[in-house]
Design an enzyme around this catalytic site. Structure first.
Site, PDB file in Angstrom:
ATOM      1  N   LEU A 227      39.803  33.526  47.964  1.00 11.42           N
ATOM      2  CA  LEU A 227      38.566  33.868  47.807  1.00 11.42           C
ATOM      3  C   LEU A 227      38.130  33.680  46.315  1.00 11.42           C
ATOM      4  CD1 LEU A 227      38.306  37.516  49.251  1.00 11.42           C
ATOM      5  CD2 LEU A 227      37.421  35.638  50.212  1.00 11.42           C
ATOM      6  N   GLY A 228      38.814  33.601  45.417  1.00 11.94           N
ATOM      7  CA  GLY A 228      38.276  33.083  44.092  1.00 11.94           C
ATOM      8  C   GLY A 228      39.370  33.272  42.993  1.00 11.94           C
ATOM      9  N   GLN A 229      39.142  32.956  41.919  1.00  8.80           N
ATOM     10  CA  GLN A 229      40.256  32.910  40.847  1.00  8.80           C
ATOM     11  C   GLN A 229      39.586  33.730  39.722  1.00  8.80           C
ATOM     12  OE1 GLN A 229      43.211  31.378  40.518  1.00  8.80           O
ATOM     13  NE2 GLN A 229      43.424  32.281  38.498  1.00  8.80           N
ATOM     14  N   GLY A 230      40.083  34.944  39.531  1.00 11.04           N
ATOM     15  CA  GLY A 230      39.666  35.688  38.251  1.00 11.04           C
ATOM     16  C   GLY A 230      40.550  35.501  37.216  1.00 11.04           C
ATOM     17  N   GLY A 231      40.055  36.100  36.113  1.00  9.60           N
ATOM     18  CA  GLY A 231      40.819  36.204  34.928  1.00  9.60           C
ATOM     19  C   GLY A 231      42.214  36.710  34.956  1.00  9.60           C
TER      20      GLY A 231
ATOM     21  N   ASP B 237      36.298  42.294  31.358  1.00 11.91           N
ATOM     22  CA  ASP B 237      35.862  40.889  32.154  1.00 11.91           C
ATOM     23  C   ASP B 237      34.827  41.224  33.149  1.00 11.91           C
ATOM     24  OD1 ASP B 237      36.189  38.108  32.595  1.00 11.91           O
ATOM     25  OD2 ASP B 237      37.849  38.104  34.037  1.00 11.91           O
TER      26      ASP B 237
ATOM     27  N   GLY C 155      43.794  36.744  37.805  1.00 21.33           N
ATOM     28  CA  GLY C 155      44.617  36.169  39.019  1.00 21.33           C
ATOM     29  C   GLY C 155      43.915  35.980  40.115  1.00 21.33           C
ATOM     30  N   PRO C 156      44.355  35.082  41.081  1.00 16.33           N
ATOM     31  CA  PRO C 156      43.601  34.849  42.000  1.00 16.33           C
ATOM     32  C   PRO C 156      43.533  35.844  43.124  1.00 16.33           C
ATOM     33  CG  PRO C 156      46.004  33.927  42.118  1.00 16.33           C
ATOM     34  CD  PRO C 156      45.594  34.680  40.961  1.00 16.33           C
TER      35      PRO C 156
ATOM     36  N   LYS D 299      44.844  40.885  45.505  1.00 13.44           N
ATOM     37  CA  LYS D 299      44.550  40.075  44.048  1.00 13.44           C
ATOM     38  C   LYS D 299      46.143  40.231  43.676  1.00 13.44           C
ATOM     39  CE  LYS D 299      42.464  40.021  40.181  1.00 13.44           C
ATOM     40  NZ  LYS D 299      40.992  39.418  40.121  1.00 13.44           N
TER      41      LYS D 299
END
Ligand SMILES: *[C@@H]1O[C@H](CO)[C@@H](O)[C@H](O)[C@H]1NC(C)=O
Ligand SMILES: *[C@@H]1O[C@H](CO)[C@@H](O)[C@H](O)[C@H]1NC(C)=O
Ligand SMILES: *[C@@H]1O[C@H](CO)[C@@H](O)[C@H](O)[C@H]1NC(C)=O
Ligand SMILES: *[C@@H]1O[C@H](CO)[C@@H](O)[C@H](O)[C@H]1NC(C)=O
Ligand SMILES: *[C@@H]1O[C@H](CO)[C@@H](O)[C@H](O)[C@H]1NC(C)=O
Ligand SMILES: *[C@@H]1O[C@H](CO)[C@@H](O)[C@H](O)[C@H]1NC(C)=O
Ligand SMILES: *[C@@H]1O[C@H](CO)[C@@H](O)[C@H](O)[C@H]1NC(C)=O
Ligand SMILES: *[C@@H]1O[C@H](CO)[C@@H](O)[C@H](O)[C@H]1NC(C)=O
Ligand SMILES: *[C@@H]1O[C@H](CO)[C@@H](O)[C@H](O)[C@H]1NC(C)=O
Ligand SMILES: *[C@@H]1O[C@H](CO)[C@@H](O)[C@H](O)[C@H]1NC(C)=O
Ligand SMILES: *[C@@H]1O[C@H](CO)[C@@H](O)[C@H](O)[C@H]1NC(C)=O
Ligand SMILES: *[C@@H]1O[C@H](CO)[C@@H](O)[C@H](O)[C@H]1NC(C)=O
Length: 772
Positions: free
Chosen positions: A462-466, A581, A468-469, A484
């Site tokens: 779904l996405g890549q955050g600071g 974040d 982790g994906p 997550k």
């Protein structure tokens, strides 16, 4: 009388009779004799009727002769219909096909016996004719051309185009490959329009009823249903693009073979089977008996459901599973039943369905009825009072079967775990208390998460955050969960991680994404969150086509929601969480477009337990980080306030702080907003899509609050409680902001974008990510 008939046929010789070659009709005076001469050939030359020999195993290898219909031009001879299937003509006997006593008969001249006749009411009439038509139909008609009997309504084992599958039409298999005697299998259609193969009168295979739901068995391909309905459009509820026109089925036949398989055969240079049922052991109807489940890759293929044992253990162990399984304990005994999950490809037809709101309700309906043995929830609630004909499939439907808790306790550890996971996942969605005690957040094993995310496939990302994906996971019951994966960034030990998870699970606020479970194994540390269907805020505000969906009221509501969520984290929760974040891609939207902050508390997990101070690992997103955090690694609640200010200004302007270029002016969004503010043109900041819906006072209050939040000195920035008050009141006149951070003009270098000091902190850039 009869003897004179036989005598006259015996004397009747065909020698030079003009009708003897290639005719398609039998009249009373013109029978077909079994003397090697040709029988009937249909007008178009497609089908042929006559005597044919078989050297079957069925009758100790003896040579027998039958009357049948086959394709005239296809070799080897392909017989589609047999008249005297159970009474062959013996080798040294002579036979004849004739109209006798008003009907069509196969007669044994030698023994003077009738071997077969077309069963009609026998009335003397000498003007009857029998004609082999070019569609393969053999038709007996009277002088007025009324059809008295036809082979299409009296088939053997073969169905060909032009026939029509009606309730009393029955195909019966041969007994063996070269023995046309009546075999063990039949094919017919029942009252519910389900096509059925029977073995000695017991169901052997069933197609799905035309209006059947997806749990029922056997798909009938459109091409076959189309053929069986004599190409009737009105009866064809199937996808028409999947069928050929009628003429495309010329050399096509459907045969119930002696092994019980229904075959669709098509002739090109030879006959090839294009479809066949039952296609494997498990497609056989109720292969494993009641409460047994079939899996063709297992050995043995059948097992009893959890909580059941074979009814006839000896038969079962010798491979006869038809006895099925018995329940070990009584259900409903002390109202202490639960469910375990099954993935099924095939199940019996459920009881009438009911519409319910959610899976929990469906489960409760089932629990309340002692007769309910299983349920499944899609958008409707299916319940079952019988569990037979079950086939397992990893890609199948989820079905929850009832079991006494006491039985479940005895089941192997592994099975128990998976059942618990299902139960836990269902239960967790019922947590309600805002800050309740004893919340037991479920632990999931890694395998179930791998299964739910297709091994963390990119397709599910779904996405890549600071931190982790994030992946989308689909769990038993169809529940969608955001997964997550922290493995690579987390520095904590397992116990520490677990403690943190338990604490974070207690943070509950309507503007925070709900934590629903966690997993740890080896390096892997994983958190499971509720899945948000409407994606994240950045998806809407930075996209011209999507941003029109967010009018001013929605945006103001989103800003307030984020502020309240952040206030809760900073002040109202017991933990005093600094997010570190906050950014638009971390604000998720529920189905009513309410904002929910995600990734909160992760800084604690990832970076240890500092509450305020200095960190070596800067986690955050360029564009949203306060200068003191980005440059010195110092963080406090005021660094979150800074990020909030950026998010707020992005929401109302529809522009990204980074990568924002007002023509010819090398400003960031913050610089641009500040300039408009000082030039008294703050309204120019507005997202073009908001012109109509905008509330001017609220808008100006937002610009003001936004600019207060992004001031350079953390001490000048308001606390979130002040922010909420200022936004809530709307009309109060807020303090005047000072110049925000990062209004330094960009140089020629396109990368130097925050501050010249950045070069001194190369490790920051490594962990930074471009905001989305
Ligand atoms: C036909 O053959 C059988 C043995 O194969 C014999 O018993 C019988 O008499 C024969 N019948 C005639 C009419 O030849
Ligand atoms: C049979 O056919 C003949 C000649 O076509 C006709 O004269 C006669 O009436 C018919 N008989 C019946 C019972 O239809
Ligand atoms: C099948 O359809 C054809 C063409 O519509 C028709 O002539 C024929 O009588 C039908 N067959 C049966 C058995 O109804
Ligand atoms: C048909 O049924 C009989 C009796 O049950 C059995 O002996 C025979 O093997 C069966 N034939 C086939 C082809 O299954
Ligand atoms: C019918 O089947 C074709 C090919 O399988 C498919 O492209 C089409 O979308 C289907 N149409 C409907 C209405 O399901
Ligand atoms: C099927 O048979 C019909 C009638 O005999 C004929 O018109 C048609 O061309 C044939 N179709 C094919 C594909 O051979
Ligand atoms: C039948 O014909 C097809 C081509 O039409 C060919 O590929 C196949 O091998 C043939 N099968 C047999 C058993 O001859
Ligand atoms: C059959 O059972 C095996 C082993 O229990 C399992 O791995 C497999 O997924 C099952 N097959 C289906 C189609 O569910
Ligand atoms: C239900 O069964 C479980 C496990 O067997 C047991 O611990 C529990 O006390 C039972 N509850 C009731 C109400 O009987
Ligand atoms: C399911 O629906 C019932 C009845 O509408 C409701 O009380 C319950 O909270 C819902 N549960 C979940 C998990 O949404
Ligand atoms: C996941 O990986 C395992 C082991 O590498 C593999 O057996 C399995 O098929 C994979 N599953 C999926 C859904 O890709
Ligand atoms: C948000 O989700 C709901 C439910 O999934 C949907 O009806 C609605 O259209 C979505 N809103 C937007 C703006 O996409």
């Amino acid at each position: 009388m009869l003897s004179s008939i036989f005598l006259s046929y015996a004397l009747f010789l065909c020698f030079s009779h003009p009708f003897c070659s290639a005719r398609d009709t039998i009249t009373k005076d013109n029978p077909i004799k079994d003397d090697g001469s040709q029988g009937l050939v249909s007008a178009g030359g497609k089908f042929e009727l006559g005597f044919f020999p078989l050297h079957g195993r069925g009758s100790s290898g003896s040579y027998r002769r039958y009357v049948g219909i086959w394709y005239h031009n296809v070799t080897p001879r392909t017989v589609i219909w047999v008249a005297n299937r159970d009474k062959p003509l013996l080798a040294n006997h002579t036979g004849v096909i004739a109209i006798s006593q008003g009907t069509l008969q196969v007669l044994d001249i030698t023994s003077r016996k009738s071997l077969w006749l077309a069963e009609i009411e026998v009335i003397q009439s000498f003007n009857r004719t029998v004609k082999l038509k070019d569609d393969g139909n053999l038709v007996l008609s009277n002088a007025l051309a009324a059809v008295l009997w036809q082979s299409f309504e009296n088939p053997t084992d073969t169905f060909i185009p032009g026939m029509i599958m009606v309730k009393n039409l029955i195909l019966t298999s041969w007994n063996d490959e070269d023995d046309p005697r009546t075999g063990n299998f039949t094919f017919e259609v029942d009252e519910d329009n389900q096509y059925i193969i029977k073995k000695s009168d017991a169901d052997y295979w069933k197609s799905r009823a035309p209006n059947g739901n997806s749990f029922s068995s056997g798909e009938m391909p459109a091409a076959v249903a189309w053929l069986l309905s004599n190409f009737s459009k009105s009866s064809l509820s199937y996808n028409e693009t999947e069928v050929l026109p009628r003429s495309g089925y010329n050399y096509t036949r459907l045969v119930i073979d002696f092994t019980g398989k229904l075959n669709l055969l098509v002739y090109t240079h030879n006959w090839s089977s294009t479809w066949r049922e039952p296609s494997d052991y498990c497609s056989v109807f109720n292969r494993c008996g009641d409460f047994g489940i079939c899996n063709s890759t297992n050995k043995p293929i059948c097992r009893c459901l959890q909580g059941f044992k074979p009814q006839l253990p000896e038969d079962w162990n010798s491979g006869d599973f038809s006895g099925g399984c018995l329940r070990e304990s009584n259900l409903c005994a002390n109202r202490n039943d639960t469910f375990f999950s099954l993935k099924v490809k095939k199940a019996p037809n459920p009881d009438p369905q009911t519409y319910v709101v959610n899976e929990t309700e469906c489960r409760n309906i089932c629990l309340k009825k002692c007769e309910c043995l299983a349920y499944a929830y899609t958008t409707i609630c299916f319940i079952w009072g019988v569990l037979s004909n079950l086939e397992e499939s990893s890609s199948g439907h989820n079905l929850y079967a009832r079991i006494a808790r006491s039985d479940l306790d005895q089941i192997s550890r592994a099975q128990l775990d998976s059942a618990r996971q299902v139960k836990n996942l269902i239960d967790t969605s019922e947590f309600k208390e805002e800050d309740g005690k004893g919340i037991d957040i479920p632990f999931l094993d890694l395998q179930s998460i791998l299964d739910a995310t297709d091994n963390f496939s990119d397709a599910n990302k779904l996405g890549q955050g600071g931190y982790g994906p994030v992946y989308k996971g689909e769990f038993p019951g169809g529940q969608e969960i955001a997964v997550k994966r922290l493995s690579r960034v987390s520095v904590q030990g397992l116990q520490e991680f677990k403690n943190e998870v338990v604490l974070i699970a207690k943070l509950q606020h309507r503007n925070l994404v709900r934590l629903k479970g966690y997993c740890m194994k080896g390096e892997e540390k994983i958190l499971l969150y509720e899945y948000m269907s409407n994606k994240s805020l950045d998806f809407f505000i930075f996209d011209h086509t999507q941003s029109v969906f967010l009018n001013w009221d929605m945006r103001f509501n989103i800003i307030l929601g984020i502020a309240r969520g952040l206030l809760y984290l900073h002040q109202d929760s017991r933990l005093r969480i600094i997010h570190r974040d906050l950014k638009t891609s971390n604000i998720l939207l529920d189905e009513e477009m309410n904002p929910k902050i995600s990734d909160f508390g992760l800084a604690r997990i990832v970076g240890g337990k500092e509450t305020e101070g200095n960190t070596n690992t800067v986690v955050g997103t360029y564009g949203y980080m306060s200068p003191e955090y980005a440059l010195d690694g110092t963080f406090s609640v005021k660094s979150d306030v800074f990020s909030f200010g950026v998010v707020l200004l992005e929401i109302i302007s529809g522009k990204k702080n980074t990568g924002f270029y007002q023509s010819k002016q090398n400003f960031s969004l913050l610089g641009y907003a500040w300039r408009l503010w000082t030039e008294n043109k703050a309204l120019d900041l507005i997202d073009m899509n908001l012109h109509e819906s905008c509330n001017k006072n609220q808008f100006l209050a937002c610009v003001n609050v936004g600019l207060l939040c992004v001031q350079e000195d953390p001490n000048d920035r308001p606390a979130m409680s002040t922010v909420v008050t200022l936004l809530d009141s709307g009309t109060a006149i807020p303090p005047t902001p000072k110049q925000p951070a990062f209004v330094i003009k960009r140089g020629n270098s396109s990368t130097a974008s925050t501050s010249s000091k950045q070069e001194a902190y190369p490790e920051i850039t490594n962990t930074l990510e471009e905001g989305r």
